[in-house]
Design a protein around this motif. Structure first.
Motif, short mmCIF file in Angstrom:
data_model
loop_
_atom_site.label_atom_id
_atom_site.label_comp_id
_atom_site.label_asym_id
_atom_site.label_seq_id
_atom_site.Cartn_x
_atom_site.Cartn_y
_atom_site.Cartn_z
N LEU A 216 0.83 -1.21 0.00
CA LEU A 216 0.00 0.00 0.00
C LEU A 216 0.86 1.26 0.00
N ASN A 217 1.77 1.36 0.99
CA ASN A 217 2.54 2.61 1.10
C ASN A 217 3.51 2.79 -0.05
N THR A 218 4.06 1.68 -0.56
CA THR A 218 4.96 1.78 -1.72
C THR A 218 4.18 2.25 -2.93
N GLY A 219 3.04 1.65 -3.18
CA GLY A 219 2.21 2.07 -4.31
C GLY A 219 1.71 3.49 -4.14
N HIS A 220 1.35 3.82 -2.89
CA HIS A 220 0.82 5.17 -2.63
C HIS A 220 1.86 6.24 -2.90
N ILE A 221 3.07 6.00 -2.40
CA ILE A 221 4.10 7.04 -2.51
C ILE A 221 4.53 7.24 -3.96
N ILE A 222 4.55 6.16 -4.74
CA ILE A 222 4.93 6.29 -6.15
C ILE A 222 3.79 6.95 -6.94
N THR A 223 2.55 6.66 -6.55
CA THR A 223 1.41 7.36 -7.15
C THR A 223 1.54 8.86 -6.89
N VAL A 248 2.56 2.19 -11.26
CA VAL A 248 2.35 1.92 -9.83
C VAL A 248 2.07 0.43 -9.61
N LYS A 249 1.21 -0.13 -10.45
CA LYS A 249 0.90 -1.56 -10.32
C LYS A 249 2.16 -2.40 -10.53
N ALA A 250 2.97 -2.02 -11.52
CA ALA A 250 4.20 -2.77 -11.80
C ALA A 250 5.17 -2.66 -10.62
N ALA A 251 5.23 -1.49 -10.00
CA ALA A 251 6.13 -1.32 -8.83
C ALA A 251 5.65 -2.18 -7.67
N MET A 252 4.32 -2.26 -7.48
CA MET A 252 3.78 -3.09 -6.39
C MET A 252 4.00 -4.58 -6.70
N GLN A 253 4.05 -4.91 -7.97
CA GLN A 253 4.35 -6.30 -8.32
C GLN A 253 5.83 -6.62 -8.08
N GLU A 254 6.69 -5.62 -8.29
CA GLU A 254 8.12 -5.82 -7.98
C GLU A 254 8.31 -6.00 -6.47
N SER A 255 7.73 -5.11 -5.68
CA SER A 255 7.86 -5.26 -4.21
C SER A 255 7.11 -6.51 -3.76
N GLY A 256 6.04 -6.87 -4.48
CA GLY A 256 5.28 -8.08 -4.15
C GLY A 256 6.10 -9.34 -4.36
N ALA A 257 6.93 -9.33 -5.40
CA ALA A 257 7.78 -10.51 -5.67
C ALA A 257 8.77 -10.71 -4.51
N VAL A 258 9.22 -9.60 -3.91
CA VAL A 258 10.11 -9.70 -2.74
C VAL A 258 9.33 -10.30 -1.55
N LEU A 259 8.12 -9.82 -1.33
CA LEU A 259 7.31 -10.29 -0.20
C LEU A 259 6.97 -11.78 -0.37
N ILE A 260 6.64 -12.16 -1.58
CA ILE A 260 6.28 -13.57 -1.84
C ILE A 260 7.48 -14.47 -1.60
N ARG A 261 8.66 -13.96 -2.02
CA ARG A 261 9.89 -14.75 -1.82
C ARG A 261 10.23 -14.80 -0.33
N ARG A 262 10.05 -13.68 0.36
CA ARG A 262 10.49 -13.60 1.78
C ARG A 262 9.52 -14.29 2.73
#
Ligand SMILES: NC(=O)C1=CN([C@@H]2O[C@H](COP(=O)(O)OP(=O)(O)OC[C@H]3O[C@@H](n4cnc5c(N)ncnc54)[C@H](O)[C@@H]3O)[C@@H](O)[C@H]2O)C=CC1
Ligand SMILES: O=P(O)(O)OC[C@H]1O[C@](O)(CO)[C@@H](O)[C@@H]1O
Length: 383
Positions: A216-223, A248-262
């Motif tokens: 949320l905050n990553t997507g929000h701040i880039i928006t 914004v969606k692509a950035a959340m998918q990049e950070s999402g890939a980190v979360l999914i991996r972690r």
């Protein structure tokens, strides 16, 4: 009667945390430094909350009180209360720590051994643990055993978009989105965990903190920063721009890939979580200023915050990060003469250049490939 003190009678304080506590039958005393808020709350003891989303309704919060957080009477309240929550902003936690230490000292001197839990509700990873460290700087060391035994410092993740209210008729009115999520670390409580509907317990808080902060905050701040560059005033306008929404969606998918991996999140569930957040950004009932979301850019460029920590994850796991890099570059383009951190950022940028400023605020190596990539994107955005 269970009592609570809530520091910060602002958007989240009135619109979310204070409301949950009051709705649970807890007597809430807000502690704030805004005289208008303190006077209105302590004379009216109630206020309206406009809930907007798929449904639109107004709830009335009752049974609340308020006190100026600089008044000595607050120490007496701290010495006797059952629960303390905060929503003052991460930079203010240091300021209230002294008051908390003095109140706790009075509590212990009185021999009050009833459990007290303190929950900071800030956009900060483990903000309550940080607050505990600040309190310990002011607490007489002889009270350390009591503090450890009777006071729980409980970390939390807080998620509800609450912009400043547009209801000019009432300084206490607050407008909140329907969605809300308050998750607390159940392992950190002292005594019985209070039953507060809407306060979710977990023994895996970091997964939820990072999921929220880095989606949320990553997507929000880039928006916000891409929207500012495009000349928009609100988040709603910015996310309605297809090019911005896609980035914004692509950035959340990049950070999402980190979360999914972690954390092992389910891929499909996380995509749904991202889509839901994009819908929250587009809520037509919310007027959310870009400057609220983009405020304090230096804090948000910190190594533990919503832009850099996800980027570090992409570097650790070798994941695409082009959109995160663009969002970070856009942060350095953010201008707001009313935001001291934005002014400082631009001054340092002008005197030291992008890579040095980047290294100073983010901890990234000025000579690294990623610094070069961010500089390239910054030059493209700023010309
Ligand atoms: N607004 C939102 O959508 C959300 C905000 N948050 C977090 O909640 C915290 C507060 O944010 P907002 O409610 O938006 O800010 P806000 O500015 O509306 O509220 C902060 C309140 O703290 C008060 N305050 C300042 N110094 C104080 C002191 N020394 N003692 C007591 N009160 C003091 C201010 O007067 C103000 O009323 C921040 O950490 C933010 O990141 C988290 C989730 C959502
Ligand atoms: O409150 P901060 O950390 O300054 O940033 C604003 C952000 O916090 C929120 O208010 C809640 O997470 C978001 O609406 C927004 O992304």
């Amino acid at each position: 009667m269970t009592t609570a003190i809530h520091f910060g009678a602002g958007n989240i304080g009135r619109g979310f945390i204070g409301k949950l506590l009051a709705d649970a039958g807890i007597h809430v005393t807000f502690a704030d430094v805004n005289p208008q808020l303190v006077e209105a709350l302590s004379s009216r003891h109630s206020y309206p909350v406009h809930i907007v989303g798929q449904e639109v309704r107004t709830d009335t919060v009752t049974g609340v009180d308020a006190i100026d957080s600089r008044r000595p009477e607050l120490l007496e309240l701290i010495a006797n209360t059952d629960l303390i929550t905060t929503a003052v902003g991460p930079t203010v936690l240091t300021l209230i720590a002294r008051t908390l230490a003095e109140g706790l000292q009075r509590r212990f001197e009185r021999g009050n051994t009833a459990p007290l839990n303190i929950i900071a509700c800030e956009n900060q990873v483990r903000g309550t643990t940080f607050l505990k460290g600040e309190v310990l700087k002011h607490l007489d060391a002889r009270y350390l055993p009591e503090l450890e035994q009777f006071v729980g410092f409980v970390d939390s993740a807080v998620d509800r978009i609450v912009p400043p209210s547009t209801d000019q008729s009432d300084p206490l009115a607050v407008t909140v989105e329907t969605f809300s999520e308050w998750i607390v670390d159940q392992t950190q409580f002292r005594g019985p965990v209070p039953a507060i509907p809407g306060m979710e317990l977990t023994d895996n808080l970091m997964a939820f903190v990072e999921r929220k902060l880095f989606t949320l905050n990553t997507g929000h701040i880039i928006t916000a920063y891409l929207g500012a560059l495009a000349g928009y005033r609100t988040i709603g306008e910015a996310i309605a721009d297809p090019a911005i929404r896609a980035q914004v969606k692509a950035a959340m998918q990049e950070s999402g890939a980190v979360l999914i991996r972690r954390y092992g999140f389910d891929q499909a569930q996380h995509q749904a979580y991202i889509e839901k957040i994009l819908g929250r950004f587009a809520n037509p009932h919310l007027v959310d200023e870009i400057d609220r979301v983009g405020r304090q850019p230096i804090r948000k460029l910190g190594p533990e915050d919503r832009l850099i920590k996800p980027l570090l994850g992409t570097l650790e796991y070798g994941i695409d990060n082009a959109n995160l890099l663009k969002g970070i570059a856009a942060a350095f383009c953010y201008r707001n003469d009313d935001d001291p951190q934005a002014v400082e950022l631009q001054q340092r940028l002008a005197t030291e250049g992008l890579k040095t400023a980047l290294a100073h605020y983010t901890g990234l190596d000025a000579g690294s490939v990623v610094a070069e990539q961010i500089e390239q994107r910054y030059l493209a955005l700023s010309h």
